[in-house]
Design an enzyme around this catalytic site. Sequence first.
Site, mmCIF file in Angstrom:
data_model
loop_
_atom_site.group_PDB
_atom_site.id
_atom_site.type_symbol
_atom_site.label_atom_id
_atom_site.label_comp_id
_atom_site.label_asym_id
_atom_site.label_seq_id
_atom_site.Cartn_x
_atom_site.Cartn_y
_atom_site.Cartn_z
ATOM 1 N N GLU A 145 0.808 -1.231 0.000
ATOM 2 C CA GLU A 145 0.000 0.000 0.000
ATOM 3 C C GLU A 145 0.842 1.281 0.000
ATOM 4 O O GLU A 145 0.838 2.049 0.963
ATOM 5 C CB GLU A 145 -0.972 0.008 1.184
ATOM 6 N N CYS A 152 11.440 15.673 2.283
ATOM 7 C CA CYS A 152 12.822 15.881 2.736
ATOM 8 C C CYS A 152 13.619 16.665 1.681
ATOM 9 O O CYS A 152 13.176 16.837 0.543
ATOM 10 C CB CYS A 152 13.491 14.544 3.058
ATOM 11 N N GLU A 294 -6.345 -8.622 -0.145
ATOM 12 C CA GLU A 294 -6.698 -8.473 1.270
ATOM 13 C C GLU A 294 -8.165 -8.103 1.350
ATOM 14 O O GLU A 294 -8.639 -7.265 0.578
ATOM 15 C CB GLU A 294 -5.925 -7.306 1.922
HETATM 16 C C1 GLA Z 1 -4.037 -2.657 5.234
HETATM 17 C C2 GLA Z 1 -2.692 -3.361 5.281
HETATM 18 C C3 GLA Z 1 -2.708 -4.611 6.106
HETATM 19 C C4 GLA Z 1 -3.502 -4.418 7.385
HETATM 20 C C5 GLA Z 1 -4.904 -4.006 7.006
HETATM 21 C C6 GLA Z 1 -5.812 -3.872 8.214
HETATM 22 O O1 GLA Z 1 -4.789 -2.955 4.151
HETATM 23 O O2 GLA Z 1 -2.219 -3.649 3.988
HETATM 24 O O3 GLA Z 1 -1.387 -4.953 6.413
HETATM 25 O O4 GLA Z 1 -2.907 -3.434 8.140
HETATM 26 O O5 GLA Z 1 -4.860 -2.768 6.368
HETATM 27 O O6 GLA Z 1 -7.124 -3.551 7.839
HETATM 28 ZN ZN ZN Z 2 12.338 12.120 0.972
#
Ligand code: GLA
Ligand code: ZN
Length: 664
Positions: A145, A152, A294
């Site tokens: 993600e 910086c 996910e």
């Molecule tokens: C994100 C992250 C995961 C976890 C979920 C929890 O999508 O990629 O590692 O932290 O959120 O909802």
């Molecule tokens: Zn930077």
Amino acid sequence: MQRLHFGAAWYPEHWPPQRWAEDIRLMKEAHFTVVRLAEFAWSSLEPSEGDFRFDWLEQAIAQLAEAGIWVVLGTPTAAPPAWLVTQYPETLAVDEQGRRVQFGNRCHYCVNAPEMHRAARRIARAMAERFGSHPRVIGWQVDNEYNRVCYCDHCHAQFQAFLQQEYGTLDELNARWTTAYWSQTYSDWKQIPLPIGPHNPGLMLAFRRFVTRSYRNFQRAQLEELRPHLPSSVWVTHNFMNWFGGFDHYELSYDLDLASWDWYVATGHHDHLTSGAAHDLVRGYKRKNFWLIETQPGHVNWSQTNNALNKMEARAMAWHAVAHGADALLYWQWRSALNGQEQYHGTLIDQSGQPRPFYEEAQLIGAEFARVSDLVIGSTVQARTAILNCYESRWAIEFQRHNSAFDYVAYLEHWYRPLSVRNLEIDLLSADEALDGYQLVIAPALIVLDEQRIEHLRAFVQRGGRLVLTLRTGMKDRHNAMLPSRPPGALAELAGVEVEEYYSLQHPIPVGGKLFQGTASLWAERLRLLGQPFTTVMARYGASNGWLDDQPAVVVNPYGSGFVYTVGAWLDERSQDTLVRQILLNTSLKPFETPPAVEVRVRVRPDGRRLYFVINHSRQEQTVTLPWDATDHLTGQSFAPGALTLYPYAVALLTRQEDVSVVG
Ligand code: GLA
Ligand code: ZN
């Protein structure tokens, strides 16, 4: 391994190896075919610089392999370890206020820091050398993600270098950005700031491009280390976040083999029109099936109210994802860790090591995936309707909404919903794609135009396509400068109209014609007909501010063998729905009528056989009318034409009986 995959993210490094066998046994019982491992495991994989400890991971993969479970490996770069950021403090990002961000909350790295690149390459290379050709590793995920923007000094200098490359000369940059305005004229590249808060629109848009480029470089660095070690069947992905707008997702996807995303409902319950758009968005990144890598098992831990999904809601969601082109579903995560920031997140196995109530539903989904995997895999969504999505247009509008309630994504969904509720397959596409094969294309708020976009749209209508242009279209170039013409710029020739003035609306105003009598809110444009012979006004504004009274609001114009609609107002939902219905009547697209809570989506197999996913997304029983004999492959039941009753959250995967012979 081509199949419909089912599994979860698993973090064996949180647990003693003696426990793993029991976890894997429970995974097997839930019909897992895949787990994702190792994203965030940097400190366990490389506890100090260059000291790799991969045996535990090898061991975990071996145990999974014994159980017949496949593996996706994550590079752990979203969690740079404590030793790294201490040894190389400049790997920590700097926030807008100039503060180094704190270690320990993930994604705390500066995406451009040379030491971060070096470390990311090193761990990616070492992992690829060890596991790249492992027969059980079917795919890789780079990082996790992407999201942070770093301010910086190094990023600042890189931004200036990026601008120099993009613009060549300061004269060019000064002209494109009209820097004479407020004496912003630059005489040295070093004078150009990083935009914090509102700034010159050209600078702001260029900065988003720079952020995109930064992540692309960071991702490429890892791809360069991974790919030489991977057989051609092994893919690389990144898990994107929904409608996150921090960078251009098409550019980042370009270098990947597969698009995947993380779907969280958070508070409340899922709305299949909203999530359908997100699935279609991700399918559009590579214009092919994707992974839902996910999703939430019951509840999350980071929202206002972390309520659980209703019993069987997740099953409806799982099939909804597949219906929209997902070829895999992985829950996040398998088991609650005893400590760490996400103790309260939903999982399949609780802190005690026992299955939670949700596990049973996962088991059912897993069993169903296994049952129909052969039928489903290889099938694709084949849409004849496209909605164009453009990050540049979105950013240009977000920088200067002109009406704080004007939201680009909400406006795109305002077009998506009335089409989706009629069960039409929809591609959400980059505005830079060619439009062959579509019948209907909607270009919501396509404010940024260039020659190629204009040509694609022109060719599409010329060939007989139905094009919908909307408010806030064709006003800007790629430097976020106003075009020296009235909107919709060069598209005016197609539209048969130009925009004389735009009005940000404080209150709804009347708008209507033969088709509907409704209201416009947020935004209204006064259209002027250009005198082409067959331009027809479909709706006009009623009495409002005087300027808009009785002026054209919705217009249709024939062009080539097609038609161009121009919709100058943000219509109320009912009027929008009526207008969409009317536009569809002018195509050969055939809506499948269902109650609003019931979704029917089609995936087409390579042999031409159509798979109908019928999903009741509500807690109420619903009825749909089946036009033909059908078999439900989830239950084996057959149905005659007529009323089909769907219990709350029911799912059916139907094929028409007369098609059966087609398939071996
Ligand atoms: C994100 C992250 C995961 C976890 C979920 C929890 O999508 O990629 O590692 O932290 O959120 O909802
Ligand atoms: Zn930077």
